[in-house]
Scaffold this motif. Structure first.
Motif, PDB file in Angstrom:
ATOM      1  N   ALA A  84       0.825  -1.213   0.000  1.00 35.43           N
ATOM      2  CA  ALA A  84       0.000   0.000   0.000  1.00 35.43           C
ATOM      3  C   ALA A  84       0.858   1.262   0.000  1.00 35.43           C
ATOM      4  O   ALA A  84       0.526   2.241  -0.673  1.00 35.43           O
ATOM      5  N   CYS A  85       1.979   1.243   0.698  1.00 31.84           N
ATOM      6  CA  CYS A  85       2.834   2.429   0.759  1.00 31.84           C
ATOM      7  C   CYS A  85       3.775   2.527  -0.433  1.00 31.84           C
ATOM      8  O   CYS A  85       4.434   3.545  -0.621  1.00 31.84           O
ATOM      9  N   GLY A  86       3.858   1.466  -1.247  1.00 32.15           N
ATOM     10  CA  GLY A  86       4.682   1.488  -2.448  1.00 32.15           C
ATOM     11  C   GLY A  86       6.157   1.256  -2.214  1.00 32.15           C
ATOM     12  O   GLY A  86       6.965   1.386  -3.128  1.00 32.15           O
ATOM     13  N   THR A  87       6.548   0.886  -0.996  1.00 36.52           N
ATOM     14  CA  THR A  87       7.965   0.671  -0.703  1.00 36.52           C
ATOM     15  C   THR A  87       8.367  -0.797  -0.727  1.00 36.52           C
ATOM     16  O   THR A  87       9.541  -1.111  -0.589  1.00 36.52           O
ATOM     17  N   ALA A 128      -1.517  -5.320   3.663  1.00 34.43           N
ATOM     18  CA  ALA A 128      -1.480  -3.857   3.730  1.00 34.43           C
ATOM     19  C   ALA A 128      -0.209  -3.346   4.400  1.00 34.43           C
ATOM     20  O   ALA A 128       0.361  -2.345   3.981  1.00 34.43           O
ATOM     21  N   ASP A 129       0.261  -4.056   5.418  1.00 39.29           N
ATOM     22  CA  ASP A 129       1.470  -3.600   6.117  1.00 39.29           C
ATOM     23  C   ASP A 129       2.752  -4.149   5.501  1.00 39.29           C
ATOM     24  O   ASP A 129       3.855  -3.822   5.929  1.00 39.29           O
ATOM     25  N   GLY A 130       2.649  -4.996   4.482  1.00 40.01           N
ATOM     26  CA  GLY A 130       3.808  -5.549   3.814  1.00 40.01           C
ATOM     27  C   GLY A 130       4.501  -6.666   4.572  1.00 40.01           C
ATOM     28  O   GLY A 130       5.506  -7.191   4.116  1.00 40.01           O
ATOM     29  N   GLY A 131       3.969  -7.068   5.698  1.00 38.03           N
ATOM     30  CA  GLY A 131       4.600  -8.095   6.520  1.00 38.03           C
ATOM     31  C   GLY A 131       4.305  -9.517   6.086  1.00 38.03           C
ATOM     32  O   GLY A 131       4.956 -10.455   6.539  1.00 38.03           O
TER      33      GLY A 131
END
Length: 156
Positions: A84-87, A128-131
């Motif tokens: 979601a943050c694109g990183t 969503a948190d990339g975890g």
């Protein structure tokens, strides 16, 4: 930007079109065919995975490649997903692997490589948190992977 649409062709041409006006906002040629594309949520980057095994990143503010394409897999890239943050970027390929990459202004950094699928990876998604990453494969399995602090083993 919710008003942009990306398309690519087997001829190695990428077009980004403004759907409101129909105008081509950006074009790139001379590429291996792109098999997957995704915009960052803020609309500043377009990421593409290609049949040539590379990841391309374009800066849509300048309409230029952001950095040199990165060789990402040992076979074609079939799918990708941005956090979601694109990183964070997850990619899946015909080499049966799932990889997770850190995305920054200076380039891509491989953070994890997950093995366990016995056939081509056709789908990836990031939480969503990339975890957490999830992947699906032609081997008929869906796997869930821990990204943060992962040791490369799958959870399921």
């Amino acid at each position: 930007d919710d008003n942009l649409l990306a398309s690519s062709s087997n001829a190695g041409v990428l077009h980004v079109v403004d759907v409101r006006s129909g105008d081509v906002a950006f074009s790139a040629t001379g590429l291996k065919p792109l098999s997957a594309v995704a915009f960052t949520r803020d609309g500043t980057r377009l990421v593409g995975g290609c049949l040539g095994k590379n990841i391309h990143v374009w800066d849509l503010r300048t309409m230029e490649p952001q950095f040199v394409p990165v060789r990402a897999h040992d076979a074609e890239i079939n799918c990708l997903s941005l956090s979601a943050c694109g990183t964070l970027l997850a990619t899946g390929g015909a080499d049966n692997r799932v990889k997770v990459w850190g995305v920054s202004d200076s380039g891509l950094t491989e953070m994890a490589c997950f093995t366990g699928h016995e056939d081509i990876v056709w789908g990836v998604a990031l939480s969503a948190d990339g975890g957490t990453a999830a992947s699906s494969s032609l081997d008929g399995t869906v796997r869930v992977w821990r990204v943060a602090g992962s040791n490369g083993e799958d959870d399921a």
